[in-house]
Design an enzyme around this catalytic site. Structure first.
Site, short mmCIF file in Angstrom:
data_model
loop_
_atom_site.label_atom_id
_atom_site.label_comp_id
_atom_site.label_asym_id
_atom_site.label_seq_id
_atom_site.Cartn_x
_atom_site.Cartn_y
_atom_site.Cartn_z
N TYR A 151 -2.92 -0.42 9.03
CA TYR A 151 -2.18 -1.20 9.33
C TYR A 151 -1.20 -1.05 10.62
CZ TYR A 151 -3.64 -3.55 4.82
OH TYR A 151 -4.37 -3.95 3.89
N ASP A 173 0.89 -1.06 0.13
CA ASP A 173 -0.04 -0.13 0.20
C ASP A 173 0.74 1.16 0.01
OD1 ASP A 173 -2.67 -0.49 -0.25
OD2 ASP A 173 -2.90 -1.29 1.83
N GLU A 207 -10.41 -1.65 -3.02
CA GLU A 207 -9.77 -2.08 -3.81
C GLU A 207 -10.43 -2.79 -4.98
OE1 GLU A 207 -6.68 -1.33 -3.54
OE2 GLU A 207 -5.82 -1.65 -1.58
#
Length: 322
Positions: A109, A71, A196
């Site tokens: 994350y 990412d 996505e």
């Protein structure tokens, strides 16, 4: 693309739409907007500490570190590379939106890491990501195309990253979701998956427009390059998958999931699937989790993602047929 005409800087005019899918995709992406800070990841701490083995916790950390790397690549280099080849200002705006959300994904994350781990563990996990040969191979392979590829090659690389390479990491949280564990972490992943889905189909659609303008010989040459790239990425991805999943005995299931999504990436670009795997070959628990619908686990504060986002669904692939 050029932003000036006869010496004047051209303002973007959303009342003049060259491609209706630019407007539809912009509206879909803005409706789907979310931030990780509104999802109560800490509610998963009991699962993390008491229901997952150390090997399972290591797996979660490593797959998320890998996803962070990819990412980061998309947000820092990928969308900037694609934006240089945009054919109108609305396409540029959509790619700007995608670039920002890739940064949100990467930051999400870190929120998961910060909630579940101590600083020493986080540092070790990021060191692992920065030195893992298979993860670095695919990141550098894609980045090299962003730096040196043609506009259509860059779109191919982006779709393979969005619709294929992420999925070795997505398998883990979807698997736990199907077993009623780590539900809030899985909600973050489902929100990322929903983004996505739009990113991959939109960029695949833009690829199809350019591909149809090529001669038959040029199309055949580019297809040969595309499938060679996919074979190369798949071979590396199998090594990465084995490293992550052999210890838990999940490698074969993850491999089927990857082949299924590699086919989806090709189909996003209007190409024939390569592998025999279909949805029926994928672990049904994981396929159920890949649904892009959202849930609201934070009933008391009312700030879960289902509450914030309302009833928003990812665009169907057929929306991008040309």
């Amino acid at each position: 693309m050029e932003h000036r005409k006869n010496g004047a800087y051209i303002a973007i005019n959303w009342n003049h739409i060259e491609d209706e899918l630019d407007k539809a995709t912009w509206e879909k992406l803005t409706q789907q907007f979310w931030l990780d800070t509104r999802i109560p990841i800490s509610n998963d701490l009991r699962n993390w500490r008491h229901d997952l083995s150390q090997e399972e916790r290591d797996l979660v950390n490593y797959v998320f570190a890998g996803l962070t790397t990819l990412d980061t690549l998309q947000s820092q280099d990928g969308m900037a590379s694609l934006r240089a080849d945009a054919i109108n200002q609305k396409e540029e705006a959509v790619l700007n939106n995608i670039q920002f959300m890739e940064s949100v994904h990467a930051k999400s994350y870190s929120s998961i890491f910060e909630t579940l781990n101590d600083k020493a563990t986080i540092d070790q996990v990021f060191d692992w990501a920065d030195t893992n040969e298979f993860l670095q191979y695919k990141a550098n392979k894609i980045d090299d195309i962003y730096l040196n590829g043609t506009p259509l090659q860059k779109k191919i690389a982006s779709v393979f990253l969005e619709s294929f390479l992420f999925y070795s990491g997505f398998y883990t949280p979807l698997y736990y979701l199907g077993h009623n564990r780590m539900l809030n972490v899985a909600e973050v992943i489902k929100l990322i998956l929903r983004d996505e889905s739009v990113h991959g189909t939109y960029i695949g659609y833009k690829f199809q427009i350019g591909f149809k303008k090529l001669s038959a010989d040029e199309q055949a040459e580019l297809q040969s390059w595309m499938y060679d790239l996919l074979y190369d990425l798949y071979e590396n991805e199998m090594k990465y998958t084995a490293l992550l999943y052999d210890g838990l005995g999940w490698t074969d299931d993850v491999a089927s999931f990857l082949r299924y999504n590699a086919n989806k990436a090709l189909m996003n670009m209007g190409q024939d699937p390569l592998f025999p795997d279909t949805a029926e070959d994928v672990n049904p628990v994981v396929m159920n989790g890949i649904s892009t619908s959202t849930a609201n686990h934070d009933f008391f504060s009312g700030v879960g993602n289902g509450y914030l986002l309302g009833e928003v669904e990812a665009m169907d692939t057929s929306d991008y047929d040309i």
